[in-house]
Design an enzyme around this catalytic site. Structure first.
Site, PDB file in Angstrom:
ATOM      1  CD  GLU A  40      -1.731  -1.588   4.323  1.00 13.57           C
ATOM      2  OE1 GLU A  40      -1.800  -0.994   3.704  1.00 13.57           O
ATOM      3  OE2 GLU A  40      -2.139  -1.835   4.898  1.00 13.57           O
TER       4      GLU A  40
ATOM      5  CG  HIS B  15      -3.003   3.450   0.848  1.00 13.70           C
ATOM      6  ND1 HIS B  15      -2.579   2.677   0.010  1.00 13.70           N
ATOM      7  CD2 HIS B  15      -2.842   3.450   1.962  1.00 13.70           C
ATOM      8  CE1 HIS B  15      -1.799   1.744   0.811  1.00 13.70           C
ATOM      9  NE2 HIS B  15      -2.253   2.113   2.507  1.00 13.70           N
ATOM     10  CD  GLU B  16      -3.404   5.695   5.015  1.00 16.26           C
ATOM     11  OE1 GLU B  16      -3.697   4.475   5.250  1.00 16.26           O
ATOM     12  OE2 GLU B  16      -2.736   4.871   4.883  1.00 16.26           O
TER      13      GLU B  16
ATOM     14  CD  GLU C 140      -5.137   0.669   7.721  1.00 12.45           C
ATOM     15  OE1 GLU C 140      -4.239   1.988   7.861  1.00 12.45           O
ATOM     16  OE2 GLU C 140      -5.196  -0.791   7.130  1.00 12.45           O
TER      17      GLU C 140
ATOM     18  N   GLY D  71       3.383   7.140   7.102  1.00 14.79           N
ATOM     19  CA  GLY D  71       2.490   7.884   6.630  1.00 14.79           C
ATOM     20  C   GLY D  71       1.263   8.559   7.421  1.00 14.79           C
TER      21      GLY D  71
END
Ligand code: B3K
Ligand code: ZN
Length: 855
Positions: free
Chosen positions: A321, A298-299, A265, A262
């Site tokens: 995670e 999320h990142e 980061e 996806g």
């Protein structure tokens, strides 16, 4: 698994060397990029160990120690490492390598995505760029100079702040970046290319201005707005919820089309699969919008949970995670409906994580043995990992959870730590003992709770007896009792009471007094633990929970339990008569006032994957037939209600707010049922023709594919012509065709494989055809001819050479063969055995095949 190259958690040793600083210089060229890597290294233990640097697929040009070139006899080189025998304590080592980004189809290290150069270093990709101590507990200050042709690559990016730039001879230019934060090399990133840039800024809570830059392919600027808005929302949410502020002056995101997962980061320079950046009304669905926001968040959240505090070793992956998924789920719940977000998360967990945890690759959220680290970016580490954090949140409560998090950052900022360090900080910060709770980190498998109730009318005492069963598995023959937080609600005529109980023994009794009538239990509210529940409640009780429980998850789950029972009954006996009560219950949901998005979830049947999980072994076609029967039963029983709702919600101009999104979901659930009835065939055709947004367009085509509609081929052709130039929508086009539920699918697949836009080297495209077919077309994937299995195996074999990571992800439905009947098992196994004999089998596939075949 017999492989001796596997790494073991218990073998962890700290590095003998620290890298104080890393100065990199890249001279970019398609097939011969030159990388100069100058490291200031210090010996930090008193062991007289040689320096062993990791490196793979590199061409070594030269090595200098304190500016003196080493001769070949002064170092040893093999396929995976460069060893330098030196006794020096503190020295400068300069390694020059050459790499070939153009032919890097594994998309790890430095590679080309279209015309741009970009990197992916997590978990162990940096060793494909240069020789290095490629492990997360070696953290250095990075300075990166990037040199490339100025016309082709006007933007040269890396982590941190830009400190120099200028023109060079031969039309080249350079930019130098410096990252002031210590980081492991997995967070390194470099991007070079020509982009359109969406620029904005964010003022942090303490008043610092951060430049925000989003790089997309030329022409895609309007599709970047949603990602930018999502980024600002994430930055604000993290300040408000966790007091966490961004720390650099610039935050960059680059969207690329070739990407294994996806997003990534990297410090200050996220690289994203364009699927999780680009969105507009006509090309992206409501789900795409939701996912873009969630992945951006999320990142971004990784900047603290992952980057500022990172993992000591890769076994600790869930440290960053699981925690970051928990944070992004909370964020999504706050931005949208918390209830619906929770239900969707639970669906994924039950359908996919439970399957993984019961299959040959089952592992604890902190794995103990790893051959290929990329195989452990799993639903278990991510989603079950997030459930484990959620349980801590439930046990501690919001305020103490925050105290624990504050202590975690206070203790470990700038460090590489373990899951135990995290749990200790949460315990110390909150004052709550989590020692037994830690077993969740080391135990695989989904616990089962066996719940029995009893009622003593005279004593007015209601008792729940709860047992936990942690089945031994091949990997772990002995399992221990876990600490399991269980939220529940007791429903009686005049009151509802909520309780949080904790189960810590193999069996415990919980008593509730003051009941003159036996209350009804809405069990595991909010899905407070990632467990299976065996609690034989009566159907009338489930029906009551569906309407009365305070918790939306409980209401939804009671409906799913009822449906599941009937599906099981149909699997046993295809002539089982479904009760009219079911139609009545569905009618209530459909017609009573309530949140449309939640209704859509309540009216959706459990998925094939969720159901497979509940059987020891199943004939997949029998299960699909049962699902089909119940679907038709509901469609016929409620045809006019579905139609009425469908019409009420149709024909509205597109809007992007929560309510409109929920109503679109409900409308399309109604359409899904109606599409199975011959009288309503025109609805999907008309919706396709009239849709003003991708959600509706896709729903129309999707239901046509699932019902093998005669109009599908004509409308999908139209769709393809319209979107031929838009890769993300062409992925949808391949996916839709892969779902066509008819014998002719195999001819269709054969044609699609030859399609000029079917590019196996592009992971999104590979997933859109091969993944979609094998995951979401179960009737033909599992057809008795074995053609479905062969189709998948053939492509996995091809991908083994091109991109092992993608191959290893796609193989999942084959390795879960034990769930199916013996005939199918045998056919699936044959494919696995054939794959295991491939001459250049990748580590990624080998690990999974060995586990599946019991080697
Ligand atoms: N940390 C990355 C995943 C890297 C996967 C490597 N195979 C993205 C994420 O979880 O945010
Ligand atoms: Zn992550």
């Amino acid at each position: 698994m017999t492989d001796t190259n596997a790494r073991i958690l218990a073998d962890y040793q700290p590095s003998d060397f620290a890298i104080l600083s890393t100065e990199l210089e890249f001279d970019l060229a398609d097939q011969a990029t030159r990388v100069v890597n100058k490291m200031h290294i210090e010996r930090i233990t008193d062991k007289a160990q040689p320096l062993i640097l990791d490196g793979e697929q590199l061409k070594l040009i030269s090595v200098q120690l304190n500016n003196i070139e080493l001769s070949e006899s002064q170092y040893q080189l093999n396929e995976t490492s460069l060893t330098i025998d030196t006794e020096a304590q503190d020295f400068i080592l300069t390694v020059i390598t050459e790499i070939d980004p153009l032919n890097n189809t594994a998309l790890e290290g430095l590679f080309k995505s279209g015309d741009a150069f970009c990197t992916q270093c997590e978990a162990e990709g940096f060793r494909r760029i240069t020789y290095y101590l490629d492990r997360p507990d070696v953290m250095a200050k990075f300075t990166t100079k990037v040199i490339a042709d100025k016309k082709q690559y006007p933007y040269l990016l890396s982590n941190g702040n830009k400190i120099a730039a200028g023109d060079l001879a031969n039309g080249k230019h350079f930019v130098t970046w410096q990252d002031p934060f210590l980081k492991p090399c997995y967070l390194f990133a470099l991007v070079a290319g020509d982009f359109d840039v969406l620029r904005s800024s964010y003022t942090t809570v303490s008043g610092r201005e951060v430049a925000l830059e989003l790089f997309v392919d030329r022409g895609n600027l309007p599709k970047a707005e949603h990602a930018m808005t999502s980024l600002k929302k994430s930055m604000q949410w993290d300040e408000q919820t966790f007091g966490l502020e961004y720390d650099l002056d610039i935050y960059m995101i680059v969207a690329v089309d070739f990407f294994n997962m996806g997003a990534m980061e990297n410090k200050g320079l996220n690289v994203f699969n364009s699927k999780f950046v680009l969105a507009d009304q006509s090309s992206a669905t409501d789900t795409d919008y939701f996912n873009v926001e969630a992945v951006i968040a999320h990142e971004y959240f990784h900047n603290w949970t992952g980057n500022r505090v990172t993992c000591r070793d890769w076994f600790q992956l869930s440290l960053k995670e699981g925690l970051t998924v928990f944070r992004d789920q909370q964020f999504s719940g706050d931005m949208h409906s918390a209830a619906v977000t929770r239900i969707q998360n639970v669906r994924v967990l039950r359908a996919q994580q439970f399957a993984e945890d019961a299959g040959p690759m089952a592992h604890p959220i902190r794995p103990e043995k790893v051959l290929e680290m990329n195989n452990f970016y799993t639903l278990t580490v991510y989603e079950k990992g997030a459930e484990v954090i959620r349980m801590i949140h439930t046990l501690l409560g919001q305020d103490k959870f925050r105290q624990g998090m504050d202590l975690y950052f206070q203790r470990f900022d700038g460090m590489a730590v373990t899951c135990d360090d995290f749990v200790d900080a949460m315990a110390d910060g909150s004052g709550i003992d989590l020692s037994q709770f830690k077993r969740w980190y080391s135990q695989s498998g989904t616990p089962e709770l066996i719940v029995k109730e009893s009622f003593d009318k005279q004593q007015q005492l209601f008792t729940l007896t709860i047992a936990q069963v942690n089945k031994p598995s091949k990997q772990q023959t002995e399992k221990q009792d876990l600490l399991i937080p269980i939220k529940l609600e007791l429903l009686s005529d005049n009151e509802k009471t909520q309780h949080l109980i904790t189960l810590s023994d193999s069996q415990q009794k919980f008593e509730f007094s003051g009941y003159s009538v036996k209350p009804i239990v809405a069990f595991l509210s909010g899905f407070s633990a990632p467990v299976k529940v065996n609690f034989p409640q009566r159907e009338q009780e489930l029906a009551l929970i569906m309407v009365k429980a305070s918790d939306a998850f409980n209401r939804w789950d009671a409906g799913q339990q009822l449906l599941t029972r009937y599906i099981h009954a149909l699997v046993q006996d295809a002539d089982f008569t479904l009760p009219q009560d079911l139609v009545v219950a569905f009618k209530q949901i459909l017609t009573l006032p309530g949140d449309a998005a939640l209704k859509a979830e309540q009216l959706t049947l459990p998925s094939f994957d969720e159901l497979v999980e509940q059987f020891e072994q199943i004939d997949p076609i029998k299960l699909l037939d049962a699902l089909k029967q119940i679907r038709l039963f509901l469609a016929q029983g409620l045809a006019s209600e579905f139609h009425q709702q469908f019409q009420r919600l149709s024909g509205r101009a597109y809007q992007n707010d929560g309510q409109s999104i929920g109503e679109r979901a409900l409308k399309n659930v109604c359409l899904a049922y109606l599409s199975h009835l011959s009288d309503y065939q025109s609805l999907t055709v008309n919706q396709y023709q009239n849709a003003d947004n991708m959600t509706d367009t896709l729903a129309a085509l999707h239901y046509q594919a699932l019902t093998a509609s005669a109009r599908f081929s004509e409308q999908i052709k139209d769709f393809e012509q319209k979107w031929y130039q838009t890769p993300l929508v062409m992925d949808k086009c391949f996916m839709l065709q892969a779902l066509f539920a008819d014998e002719s699918i195999f001819n269709k697949l054969a044609v699609l494989e030859q399609h000029p836009l079917f590019i196996l080297k592009n992971p999104n495209r590979a997933r859109s055809l091969i993944g979609a077919f094998s995951h979401n077309n179960p009737r033909y994937f599992h057809c008795l001819s074995g053609r479905g299995y062969r189709f998948l195996a053939k492509h996995v074999a091809a991908l083994n050479d091109i991109n092992p990571q993608v191959a290893s992800r796609l193989i999942t439905p084959l390795i879960q063969f034990k769930k199916f009947d013996s005939k199918r098992q045998a056919m699936m196994k044959t494919e696995l055995v054939n794959l295991s004999q491939l001459s250049n089998l990748s580590r990624d596939l080998k690990e999974k095949l060995d586990a599946a075949l019991g080697n």
